[in-house]
Write a protein that holds these residues in place. Structure first.
Motif, mmCIF file in Angstrom:
data_model
loop_
_atom_site.group_PDB
_atom_site.id
_atom_site.type_symbol
_atom_site.label_atom_id
_atom_site.label_comp_id
_atom_site.label_asym_id
_atom_site.label_seq_id
_atom_site.Cartn_x
_atom_site.Cartn_y
_atom_site.Cartn_z
ATOM 1 N N PRO A 52 0.480 -0.932 -0.119
ATOM 2 C CA PRO A 52 -0.159 -0.316 -0.116
ATOM 3 C C PRO A 52 1.097 1.335 0.030
ATOM 4 C CG PRO A 52 -1.306 -1.745 1.728
ATOM 5 C CD PRO A 52 0.338 -2.207 1.434
ATOM 6 N N ALA A 53 1.854 0.785 0.754
ATOM 7 C CA ALA A 53 3.430 2.551 0.821
ATOM 8 C C ALA A 53 3.639 2.420 -0.623
ATOM 9 C CB ALA A 53 4.072 2.381 1.363
ATOM 10 N N VAL A 54 3.969 1.666 -1.461
ATOM 11 C CA VAL A 54 4.456 1.871 -2.213
ATOM 12 C C VAL A 54 3.020 2.488 -3.726
ATOM 13 C CG1 VAL A 54 4.643 0.437 -4.800
ATOM 14 C CG2 VAL A 54 5.733 -0.082 -2.635
ATOM 15 N N ILE A 55 2.066 2.023 -3.152
ATOM 16 C CA ILE A 55 1.041 2.479 -4.000
ATOM 17 C C ILE A 55 0.289 4.097 -4.070
ATOM 18 C CG2 ILE A 55 -1.617 2.395 -4.685
ATOM 19 C CD1 ILE A 55 -1.390 -0.792 -4.431
ATOM 20 N N ILE A 56 0.367 4.246 -2.888
ATOM 21 C CA ILE A 56 0.448 5.468 -2.639
ATOM 22 C C ILE A 56 1.627 6.815 -3.169
ATOM 23 C CG2 ILE A 56 0.015 7.376 -0.352
ATOM 24 C CD1 ILE A 56 -1.171 5.102 0.615
ATOM 25 N N ILE A 57 2.571 6.578 -3.037
ATOM 26 C CA ILE A 57 3.802 6.812 -2.978
ATOM 27 C C ILE A 57 4.223 6.981 -5.219
ATOM 28 C CG2 ILE A 57 6.337 7.046 -3.465
ATOM 29 C CD1 ILE A 57 6.455 5.822 -0.598
ATOM 30 N N GLY A 58 3.432 6.535 -5.217
ATOM 31 C CA GLY A 58 3.348 6.282 -7.140
ATOM 32 C C GLY A 58 2.256 7.022 -7.023
ATOM 33 N N MET A 59 1.351 6.770 -6.822
ATOM 34 C CA MET A 59 0.315 7.446 -7.174
ATOM 35 C C MET A 59 0.312 9.187 -7.159
ATOM 36 S SD MET A 59 -2.079 6.007 -8.533
ATOM 37 C CE MET A 59 -3.886 6.947 -8.603
ATOM 38 N N ASN A 60 1.175 9.373 -5.998
ATOM 39 C CA ASN A 60 1.501 11.115 -5.659
ATOM 40 C C ASN A 60 2.761 11.289 -6.914
ATOM 41 O OD1 ASN A 60 -0.465 11.273 -4.224
ATOM 42 N ND2 ASN A 60 0.590 10.554 -1.881
ATOM 43 N N SER A 61 3.101 10.663 -6.837
ATOM 44 C CA SER A 61 4.453 11.233 -7.952
ATOM 45 C C SER A 61 4.152 12.034 -9.548
ATOM 46 C CB SER A 61 5.040 9.623 -8.901
ATOM 47 O OG SER A 61 4.313 8.581 -9.756
ATOM 48 N N ASP A 62 4.996 12.586 -10.118
ATOM 49 C CA ASP A 62 4.563 13.512 -10.629
ATOM 50 C C ASP A 62 4.119 13.396 -12.174
ATOM 51 O OD1 ASP A 62 4.687 16.166 -11.802
ATOM 52 O OD2 ASP A 62 6.760 16.307 -12.509
ATOM 53 N N PRO A 63 4.312 12.315 -13.211
ATOM 54 C CA PRO A 63 3.669 12.251 -14.146
ATOM 55 C C PRO A 63 2.153 10.983 -13.470
ATOM 56 C CG PRO A 63 5.423 10.844 -14.263
ATOM 57 C CD PRO A 63 5.501 11.878 -13.214
ATOM 58 N N LYS A 64 0.616 11.880 -12.789
ATOM 59 C CA LYS A 64 -0.002 10.976 -12.325
ATOM 60 C C LYS A 64 -0.647 9.719 -13.316
ATOM 61 C CE LYS A 64 -0.921 13.814 -9.299
ATOM 62 N NZ LYS A 64 -1.007 13.823 -8.117
ATOM 63 N N PRO A 65 -0.116 8.146 -12.392
ATOM 64 C CA PRO A 65 -0.900 7.546 -13.543
ATOM 65 C C PRO A 65 -1.758 6.827 -12.575
ATOM 66 C CG PRO A 65 1.233 6.252 -12.042
ATOM 67 C CD PRO A 65 1.217 8.295 -11.532
ATOM 68 N N SER A 66 -2.770 6.101 -13.831
ATOM 69 C CA SER A 66 -3.933 5.318 -13.259
ATOM 70 C C SER A 66 -3.233 4.471 -12.432
ATOM 71 C CB SER A 66 -4.197 5.179 -14.644
ATOM 72 O OG SER A 66 -3.902 4.321 -15.651
ATOM 73 N N LEU A 67 -4.302 3.455 -11.535
ATOM 74 C CA LEU A 67 -4.540 2.743 -10.929
ATOM 75 C C LEU A 67 -4.020 1.325 -11.638
ATOM 76 C CD1 LEU A 67 -4.291 2.133 -8.491
ATOM 77 C CD2 LEU A 67 -6.243 1.099 -8.086
ATOM 78 N N TYR A 68 -4.303 0.895 -13.108
ATOM 79 C CA TYR A 68 -4.576 0.479 -13.659
ATOM 80 C C TYR A 68 -2.404 -0.141 -14.202
ATOM 81 C CZ TYR A 68 -3.722 -3.538 -17.874
ATOM 82 O OH TYR A 68 -3.573 -3.606 -18.603
ATOM 83 N N GLN A 69 -1.981 1.715 -14.802
ATOM 84 C CA GLN A 69 -0.717 1.898 -15.357
ATOM 85 C C GLN A 69 0.119 1.331 -14.086
ATOM 86 O OE1 GLN A 69 -1.094 5.261 -16.469
ATOM 87 N NE2 GLN A 69 -0.939 5.271 -18.300
ATOM 88 N N LEU A 70 -0.125 2.058 -13.038
ATOM 89 C CA LEU A 70 0.516 1.723 -11.671
ATOM 90 C C LEU A 70 0.895 0.787 -11.195
ATOM 91 C CD1 LEU A 70 2.506 2.754 -9.401
ATOM 92 C CD2 LEU A 70 0.625 3.352 -8.250
ATOM 93 N N LEU A 71 -0.434 -0.801 -11.479
ATOM 94 C CA LEU A 71 0.054 -1.958 -11.039
ATOM 95 C C LEU A 71 0.288 -3.081 -12.182
ATOM 96 C CD1 LEU A 71 -2.984 -1.979 -8.662
ATOM 97 C CD2 LEU A 71 -0.849 -1.939 -8.057
ATOM 98 N N SER A 72 0.282 -2.916 -13.122
ATOM 99 C CA SER A 72 0.566 -3.264 -14.597
ATOM 100 C C SER A 72 1.804 -4.343 -15.203
ATOM 101 C CB SER A 72 -0.383 -2.855 -15.804
ATOM 102 O OG SER A 72 1.005 -1.410 -16.386
#
Length: 74
Positions: A52-72
């Motif tokens: 969950p921490a990796v997902i939260i940090i990834g969602m708050n990064s500069d080029p905002k990815p969608s959840l699908y792009q983050l988990l694929s």
């Protein structure tokens, strides 16, 4: 000045039908028990909180990815 080990009395669990008494522990043994307990709790927190921490940090990064792009994987 030499340091002296202080004896701490802690309540001993009495098991099944046994009488609960007090066992004497030194300060080092009490610290060892406390540190073991806290490291076990920290291990569980890190184990269940890492993804969950990796997902939260990834969602708050500069080029905002969608959840699908983050988990694929691609």
């Amino acid at each position: 000045m030499a340091s002296k080990a202080v004896i701490v009395k802690s309540k001993k669990s009495g098991g099944k039908g046994g009488r609960g008494g007090y066992e004497e522990k030194t300060m080092f043994e009490s610290f060892k028990d406390w540190s073991t307990w806290s490291l076990k709790k920290a291990k569980v927190i890190v184990h269940y909180g890492f993804i969950p921490a990796v997902i939260i940090i990834g969602m708050n990064s500069d080029p905002k990815p969608s959840l699908y792009q983050l988990l694929s994987p691609v």
